[in-house]
Design a protein around this motif. Structure first.
Motif, PDB file in Angstrom:
ATOM      1  N   UNK A 167      74.874  55.152  -4.880  1.00 21.22           N
ATOM      2  CA  UNK A 167      75.534  53.878  -5.566  1.00 21.22           C
ATOM      3  C   UNK A 167      76.790  53.708  -5.143  1.00 21.22           C
ATOM      4  N   UNK A 168      77.107  52.321  -4.642  1.00 18.15           N
ATOM      5  CA  UNK A 168      78.476  52.044  -4.727  1.00 18.15           C
ATOM      6  C   UNK A 168      79.467  52.699  -3.728  1.00 18.15           C
ATOM      7  N   UNK A 176      78.105  49.119   1.948  1.00 19.71           N
ATOM      8  CA  UNK A 176      77.542  47.947   1.207  1.00 19.71           C
ATOM      9  C   UNK A 176      78.079  46.750   1.504  1.00 19.71           C
ATOM     10  N   UNK A 177      79.443  46.704   1.741  1.00 22.25           N
ATOM     11  CA  UNK A 177      80.054  45.098   2.075  1.00 22.25           C
ATOM     12  C   UNK A 177      80.658  45.136   3.365  1.00 22.25           C
ATOM     13  N   UNK A 178      80.977  43.951   3.689  1.00 23.74           N
ATOM     14  CA  UNK A 178      82.046  43.484   4.872  1.00 23.74           C
ATOM     15  C   UNK A 178      82.946  42.735   4.291  1.00 23.74           C
ATOM     16  N   UNK A 179      84.199  43.053   4.839  1.00 23.31           N
ATOM     17  CA  UNK A 179      85.312  42.054   4.417  1.00 23.31           C
ATOM     18  C   UNK A 179      85.165  40.953   5.102  1.00 23.31           C
ATOM     19  N   UNK A 180      85.364  39.887   4.660  1.00 21.70           N
ATOM     20  CA  UNK A 180      85.177  38.750   5.476  1.00 21.70           C
ATOM     21  C   UNK A 180      86.180  37.736   5.694  1.00 21.70           C
ATOM     22  N   UNK A 181      87.242  37.624   4.829  1.00 21.96           N
ATOM     23  CA  UNK A 181      88.320  37.182   5.188  1.00 21.96           C
ATOM     24  C   UNK A 181      89.695  37.632   4.365  1.00 21.96           C
ATOM     25  N   UNK A 225      91.469  36.116  -0.350  1.00 16.26           N
ATOM     26  CA  UNK A 225      90.489  37.189   0.287  1.00 16.26           C
ATOM     27  C   UNK A 225      89.337  37.466  -0.158  1.00 16.26           C
ATOM     28  N   UNK A 226      88.228  37.845   0.582  1.00 13.65           N
ATOM     29  CA  UNK A 226      87.046  37.958   0.067  1.00 13.65           C
ATOM     30  C   UNK A 226      86.064  38.950   1.012  1.00 13.65           C
ATOM     31  N   UNK A 227      85.047  39.212   0.421  1.00 11.84           N
ATOM     32  CA  UNK A 227      83.885  40.268   0.843  1.00 11.84           C
ATOM     33  C   UNK A 227      82.625  39.503   0.824  1.00 11.84           C
ATOM     34  N   UNK A 228      81.713  39.973   1.472  1.00 14.10           N
ATOM     35  CA  UNK A 228      80.122  39.731   1.137  1.00 14.10           C
ATOM     36  C   UNK A 228      79.600  41.243   1.287  1.00 14.10           C
ATOM     37  N   UNK A 229      78.241  40.985   0.733  1.00 12.43           N
ATOM     38  CA  UNK A 229      77.229  42.116   0.907  1.00 12.43           C
ATOM     39  C   UNK A 229      76.688  42.228   2.293  1.00 12.43           C
ATOM     40  N   UNK A 230      76.591  43.578   2.947  1.00 12.81           N
ATOM     41  CA  UNK A 230      75.689  43.598   4.017  1.00 12.81           C
ATOM     42  C   UNK A 230      74.238  43.294   4.036  1.00 12.81           C
ATOM     43  N   UNK A 231      73.750  43.622   2.740  1.00 12.54           N
ATOM     44  CA  UNK A 231      72.402  43.126   2.538  1.00 12.54           C
ATOM     45  C   UNK A 231      72.117  41.723   2.183  1.00 12.54           C
ATOM     46  N   UNK A 289      69.592  36.219  -1.151  1.00  6.54           N
ATOM     47  CA  UNK A 289      70.723  35.897  -1.295  1.00  6.54           C
ATOM     48  C   UNK A 289      71.645  36.972  -1.028  1.00  6.54           C
ATOM     49  N   UNK A 290      72.928  36.749  -0.668  1.00 12.12           N
ATOM     50  CA  UNK A 290      73.809  37.772  -0.175  1.00 12.12           C
ATOM     51  C   UNK A 290      74.945  37.558  -1.449  1.00 12.12           C
ATOM     52  N   UNK A 291      75.625  38.900  -1.726  1.00  9.28           N
ATOM     53  CA  UNK A 291      76.436  39.011  -2.795  1.00  9.28           C
ATOM     54  C   UNK A 291      77.937  38.355  -2.199  1.00  9.28           C
TER      55      UNK A 291
END
Ligand SMILES: *[C@@H]1O[C@H](CO)[C@@H](O)[C@H](O)[C@H]1NC(C)=O
Length: 287
Positions: A28-29, A34-39, A63-69, A187-189
Motif C-alpha cells: 500500500x501507498x 502509484x502516481x504521476x506528478x502532472x504539473x 501543483x498536482x498529481x494523478x494516479x497511474x491507474x 476514473x483516475x484519482x
C-alpha cells in the motif's frame, strides 16, 4: 489429541494472516509506484522513499498529481494534512474523474481560510457530465494539525464519502428513477493545490496572502482496494467493498455529521431549484 492439533493450527493461521497483512501494508501507498506528478514544475514532491507526497503553491503556480491507474469501483483512502495557518484563497482538490464531455466525477475539495477560521469541505458528484450536487461541511477537527483519512467507497449501488471512517455523504444508484449513476467510465484519482481566491474563501472576499507562500499540503498512506482497469481488463483486489452499505451505526454517524457540520446541501436549496428539487433528493430506492 484433537485439542493439541487445533492449538497448532491456530498459530499457523495467525502467522499466515500476519504475513498477508504485512504484505498488504507493504504494497500500500508508494507514491513512486502509484502516481504521476502532472504539473507544478517541481512544486510537487515525492519524499521518504515514496511514503510522502507534498504539493505546494506560490504566486507563480500550484501543483498536482494523478494516479497511474484508472479504477472502476473500489474503496480508495488517502491521508491528507492541509495547508496550515492562513490558507485563505487556496483550494486543495482531491477527486476521482473520468474524461470527456459526459464524464463522471466524485469530488472532495478543501477551501482554505484565515488562521483559526474553519476550512470548508466541499463535495460533489457528477454523472454523465452533470454535477450541481454540492454538499459542504465544516470538519470536527483541525485538518491542518495532523493527517486525516478521506475515503471514497464506490460500488454499483452507492458512493459513500467518509472522513476518518465516519460517513458524511451517500449518493445512491437511482438509475431506476432516471438519475444517471457513475458505473461504466473508469476514473483516475487527481489532486491539486491551486489559487482560487476569486471564489474560495467567504465567496472570494478574502484574498490569498502571498507573503505566506509557499503553501504546502501533504499526502500519505494512499490505499486503493479497487478494480484497476488496464487495456479494457479489470483487476480487482478483495472486492470486500463491492456490496458494502451503511449499517445502522454508519447511518447514525452520517446523520450526526449532517445535522451538526453540514453547511450547504443542494437538496434543500429550493431557491436554486424553483421547479422542483433534483430527483435523487426526493426519490427513495425501491427494493
Ligand atoms: C471561513 O471562516 C468564516 C468565518 O468563520 C466562515 O464563514 C467561512 O465559512 C469559512 N470558510 C471559508 C472557506 O470561507
Amino acid at each position: 489429541m484433537a485439542s493439541s492439533s487445533s492449538s497448532t493450527i491456530i498459530p499457523v493461521f495467525l502467522l499466515i494472516t500476519l504475513v498477508i497483512s504485512s504484505l498488504m501494508v507493504a504494497s500500500a501507498g508508494n507514491f513512486y509506484k502509484d502516481v504521476d506528478i502532472t504539473w507544478g514544475d517541481g512544486r510537487a514532491k515525492i519524499l521518504n522513499n515514496g511514503k510522502l507526497l507534498t504539493l505546494s503553491l506560490d504566486k507563480t503556480s500550484g501543483s498536482g498529481f494523478q494516479s497511474k491507474n484508472e479504477y472502476l469501483f473500489g474503496k480508495i483512502d488517502m491521508q491528507l494534512k492541509l495547508v496550515p495557518g492562513n490558507s485563505a484563497g487556496t483550494v486543495t482538490a482531491y477527486y476521482l474523474s473520468s474524461q470527456g464531455p459526459t464524464h463522471d466525477e466524485i469530488d472532495f475539495e478543501f477551501l482554505g481560510n484565515l488562521s483559526g477560521d474553519p476550512y470548508i469541505l466541499h463535495t460533489n458528484v457528477f454523472s454523465q457530465g452533470k454535477g450541481n450536487r454540492e454538499q459542504q461541511f465544516y470538519l470536527w477537527f483541525d485538518p491542518t494539525a495532523d493527517f486525516h483519512t478521506y475515503s471514497i467507497l464506490w460500488n454499483p449501488q452507492r458512493i459513500i464519502f467518509s472522513v476518518d471512517g465516519t460517513p458524511i455523504r451517500e449518493f445512491k444508484n437511482l438509475e431506476s428513477k432516471g438519475v444517471p449513476y457513475p458505473k461504466s467510465q473508469p476514473m483516475r484519482i487527481y489532486s491539486s493545490l491551486w489559487n482560487a481566491d476569486d471564489w474560495a474563501t467567504r465567496g472570494g472576499l478574502v484574498k490569498t496572502d502571498w507573503n505566506k507562500a509557499p503553501f504546502t499540503a501533504s499526502y500519505r498512506n494512499f490505499n486503493a482496494d479497487a478494480c484497476a482497469v488496464l487495456n479494457g481488463k479489470s483487476r480487482c483486489g478483495s472486492k470486500s467493498w463491492f456490496s458494502q452499505e451503511l449499517d445502522s451505526t454508519g447511518q447514525a454517524r452520517m446523520k450526526w455529521v449532517q445535522k451538526n457540520y453540514m453547511i450547504y446541501n443542494y437538496c434543500t436549496d429550493k431557491k436554486r431549484f424553483p421547479h422542483g428539487l433534483p430527483t435523487e433528493c426526493t426519490a427513495t430506492v425501491s427494493s
